[in-house]
Motif scaffolding. Structure first.
Motif, PDB file in Angstrom:
ATOM      1  N   ASP A  45       0.815  -1.217   0.000  1.00  0.00           N
ATOM      2  CA  ASP A  45       0.000   0.000   0.000  1.00  0.00           C
ATOM      3  C   ASP A  45       0.850   1.268   0.000  1.00  0.00           C
ATOM      4  OD1 ASP A  45       0.813  -0.769   2.644  1.00  0.00           O
ATOM      5  OD2 ASP A  45      -0.574   0.695   3.480  1.00  0.00           O
ATOM      6  N   ALA A  46       2.153   1.116   0.198  1.00  0.00           N
ATOM      7  CA  ALA A  46       3.051   2.277   0.237  1.00  0.00           C
ATOM      8  C   ALA A  46       3.484   2.631  -1.176  1.00  0.00           C
ATOM      9  CB  ALA A  46       4.257   1.975   1.118  1.00  0.00           C
ATOM     10  N   ARG A  47       2.634   3.329  -1.894  1.00  0.00           N
ATOM     11  CA  ARG A  47       2.996   3.730  -3.255  1.00  0.00           C
ATOM     12  C   ARG A  47       4.046   4.828  -3.227  1.00  0.00           C
ATOM     13  NH1 ARG A  47      -1.123   4.551  -7.872  1.00  0.00           N
ATOM     14  NH2 ARG A  47       0.837   4.076  -8.953  1.00  0.00           N
ATOM     15  N   ALA A  48       4.038   5.637  -2.169  1.00  0.00           N
ATOM     16  CA  ALA A  48       5.006   6.719  -2.040  1.00  0.00           C
ATOM     17  C   ALA A  48       5.614   6.699  -0.645  1.00  0.00           C
ATOM     18  CB  ALA A  48       4.337   8.065  -2.303  1.00  0.00           C
ATOM     19  N   ILE A  49       6.909   7.015  -0.571  1.00  0.00           N
ATOM     20  CA  ILE A  49       7.625   7.038   0.705  1.00  0.00           C
ATOM     21  C   ILE A  49       8.491   8.289   0.744  1.00  0.00           C
ATOM     22  CG2 ILE A  49       9.243   5.831   2.233  1.00  0.00           C
ATOM     23  CD1 ILE A  49       8.607   3.266   0.607  1.00  0.00           C
ATOM     24  N   ALA A  50       8.447   9.018   1.868  1.00  0.00           N
ATOM     25  CA  ALA A  50       9.271  10.206   2.049  1.00  0.00           C
ATOM     26  C   ALA A  50      10.112  10.058   3.313  1.00  0.00           C
ATOM     27  CB  ALA A  50       8.394  11.453   2.156  1.00  0.00           C
ATOM     28  N   HIS A  51      11.384  10.393   3.199  1.00  0.00           N
ATOM     29  CA  HIS A  51      12.285  10.331   4.359  1.00  0.00           C
ATOM     30  C   HIS A  51      13.298  11.466   4.282  1.00  0.00           C
ATOM     31  CE1 HIS A  51      15.139   9.131   7.359  1.00  0.00           C
ATOM     32  NE2 HIS A  51      16.090   8.910   6.456  1.00  0.00           N
ATOM     33  N   CYS A  52      13.417  12.218   5.385  1.00  0.00           N
ATOM     34  CA  CYS A  52      14.397  13.302   5.475  1.00  0.00           C
ATOM     35  C   CYS A  52      14.880  13.437   6.915  1.00  0.00           C
ATOM     36  CB  CYS A  52      13.791  14.634   5.038  1.00  0.00           C
ATOM     37  SG  CYS A  52      13.595  14.822   3.261  1.00  0.00           S
ATOM     38  N   GLY A  71      15.657  10.387  11.920  1.00  0.00           N
ATOM     39  CA  GLY A  71      14.765  11.304  11.232  1.00  0.00           C
ATOM     40  C   GLY A  71      13.354  10.770  11.149  1.00  0.00           C
ATOM     41  N   LEU A  72      12.603  11.265  10.166  1.00  0.00           N
ATOM     42  CA  LEU A  72      11.193  10.920  10.008  1.00  0.00           C
ATOM     43  C   LEU A  72      10.955  10.203   8.689  1.00  0.00           C
ATOM     44  CD1 LEU A  72       9.589  14.334  11.065  1.00  0.00           C
ATOM     45  CD2 LEU A  72      10.207  12.398  12.540  1.00  0.00           C
ATOM     46  N   LEU A  73       9.913   9.373   8.673  1.00  0.00           N
ATOM     47  CA  LEU A  73       9.542   8.642   7.461  1.00  0.00           C
ATOM     48  C   LEU A  73       8.023   8.551   7.401  1.00  0.00           C
ATOM     49  CD1 LEU A  73      11.213   5.554   5.949  1.00  0.00           C
ATOM     50  CD2 LEU A  73       8.755   5.463   6.366  1.00  0.00           C
ATOM     51  N   THR A  74       7.479   8.827   6.212  1.00  0.00           N
ATOM     52  CA  THR A  74       6.032   8.729   6.013  1.00  0.00           C
ATOM     53  C   THR A  74       5.744   8.016   4.696  1.00  0.00           C
ATOM     54  OG1 THR A  74       5.941  10.902   4.920  1.00  0.00           O
ATOM     55  CG2 THR A  74       5.565  10.860   7.293  1.00  0.00           C
ATOM     56  N   ILE A  75       4.592   7.369   4.621  1.00  0.00           N
ATOM     57  CA  ILE A  75       4.170   6.714   3.384  1.00  0.00           C
ATOM     58  C   ILE A  75       2.793   7.228   2.989  1.00  0.00           C
ATOM     59  CG2 ILE A  75       5.486   4.652   3.999  1.00  0.00           C
ATOM     60  CD1 ILE A  75       2.846   3.202   4.483  1.00  0.00           C
ATOM     61  N   GLY A  76       2.419   6.985   1.729  1.00  0.00           N
ATOM     62  CA  GLY A  76       1.117   7.430   1.272  1.00  0.00           C
ATOM     63  C   GLY A  76       0.681   6.710   0.013  1.00  0.00           C
ATOM     64  N   ASP A  77      -0.593   6.805  -0.305  1.00  0.00           N
ATOM     65  CA  ASP A  77      -1.113   6.298  -1.573  1.00  0.00           C
ATOM     66  C   ASP A  77      -0.633   7.173  -2.727  1.00  0.00           C
ATOM     67  OD1 ASP A  77      -4.057   4.402  -1.324  1.00  0.00           O
ATOM     68  OD2 ASP A  77      -2.762   4.841   0.356  1.00  0.00           O
ATOM     69  N   THR A  78      -0.327   8.424  -2.418  1.00  0.00           N
ATOM     70  CA  THR A  78       0.230   9.363  -3.390  1.00  0.00           C
ATOM     71  C   THR A  78       1.418  10.058  -2.747  1.00  0.00           C
ATOM     72  OG1 THR A  78      -1.188  11.156  -2.610  1.00  0.00           O
ATOM     73  CG2 THR A  78      -2.022   9.807  -4.444  1.00  0.00           C
ATOM     74  N   VAL A  79       2.278  10.628  -3.583  1.00  0.00           N
ATOM     75  CA  VAL A  79       3.397  11.407  -3.037  1.00  0.00           C
ATOM     76  C   VAL A  79       2.864  12.645  -2.348  1.00  0.00           C
ATOM     77  CG1 VAL A  79       3.833  12.771  -5.130  1.00  0.00           C
ATOM     78  CG2 VAL A  79       5.708  12.256  -3.544  1.00  0.00           C
TER      79      VAL A  79
END
Length: 300
Positions: free
Chosen positions: A148-155, A220-228
């Motif tokens: 379900d993690a189509r998009a992943i952001a990490h910084c 740091g932080l990490l988030t996922i989403g259906d979209t970026v």
């Protein structure tokens, strides 16, 4: 999965002390948030678009990924060559788009995006830039563990890093923090710079089967989403919630007690705020502002 008309704990309602109840709201969380005129001529629909053509969807994905990276740059979330966002490709679903290594978030364009193969190598279908190898190990493991993690952001953001040293999830201190109610895990074993698949797998395990955000201790932080759009908007909210948490902890250390939002109120709020379409919609004002400020240059 992000809840829609049900509370995060699986119940079909969340009644607050004021008497508000999910059952009394519109089924679609987006429709709870706006109102037009009595004639019904004013409408609003910024839900996640659907595509019949995977190639058309690919172009849309790349446009929004480039915009998302510009947003991260504008917010000052870059830290040298660290930080990465990936989005699954619609044409080759086992591949994903990624920001190039060594290119500042604020100068990324659609044509600079790299398409990465399942084994972590740059393909001929996108820009011919190197990629961040730690980003490959982290993101590839999460994409595999969480379809379900189509998009992943990490910084590595300032307040995210500062709060991460405590190894604790954020608390429901404010309305915005309810986005993370029962939706914020912690990876409590910093294993050094991610140069091995095992460390990426450990982070994926810490994220678990249902959480969509994770605090990586001392990292740091990490988030996922259906979209970026969802992933980066949620990331920005989490960074600011970490800032609020740090300020609240500082005041509490001087004897001022904290008041947390109650369980029923947090569930009630989360049942709307955690909706994937609403999170997508929340990013659109920033996306449109970036279009205005750059004259759409990131679409090149």
């Amino acid at each position: 999965m992000a809840p829609t008309a049900t509370a995060p704990n699986g119940t079909d309602s969340a009644t607050t002390k004021s008497g508000q109840n999910v059952k009394n709201l519109k089924k679609d969380p987006i429709d709870r948030t706006w109102r037009g005129d009595t004639a019904g001529t004013i409408t609003m629909d910024q839900r996640i678009p659907k595509f019949d053509d995977p190639y058309e969807e690919r172009e849309w994905i790349k446009e929004h990924l480039a915009g998302a990276l510009r947003y991260m740059g504008k917010k000052g979330y870059g830290e040298g060559v660290t930080g990465h966002i990936t989005v699954k490709d619609s044409v080759l679903p086992d591949h994903y788009w990624m920001n190039p290594f060594g290119v500042h978030f604020s100068s990324v364009t659609k044509s600079k995006l790299v398409l990465v193969s399942p084994d972590g190598y740059v393909t001929e279908h996108g820009a011919q830039y190197p990629i961040n190898i730690a980003g490959f190990f982290i993101h590839s493991c999460i994409h595999k563990a969480r379809p379900d993690a189509r998009a992943i952001a990490h910084c590595h953001t300032i307040h995210g890093k500062a709060w991460s040293v405590f190894g604790r999830p954020v608390e429901p201190l404010t309305q915005d923090a309810c986005v993370f109610y029962e939706n914020n895990s912690v990876y409590s074993n910093f294993g050094g710079v991610v140069f091995a698949r095992e460390e990426g797998e450990n982070i994926a395990k810490a994220l678990g089967p249902k959480h969509r955000t994770c605090i990586l201790q001392n990292h740091g932080l990490l988030t996922i989403g259906d979209t970026v759009d969802e992933a980066v908007f949620t990331f920005g909210v989490l960074e600011r919630v970490c800032q609020v948490q740090l300020l609240a902890e500082a005041a509490a250390a001087n004897g001022i007690p904290k008041t947390l939002i109650g369980k029923e109120e947090a569930e009630f709020t989360a049942s709307t705020f955690q909706d994937k379409d609403l999170l997508y919609m929340n990013f659109q004002p920033d996306y449109e502002l970036l279009m205005e400020e750059t004259n759409g240059r990131f679409l090149a």
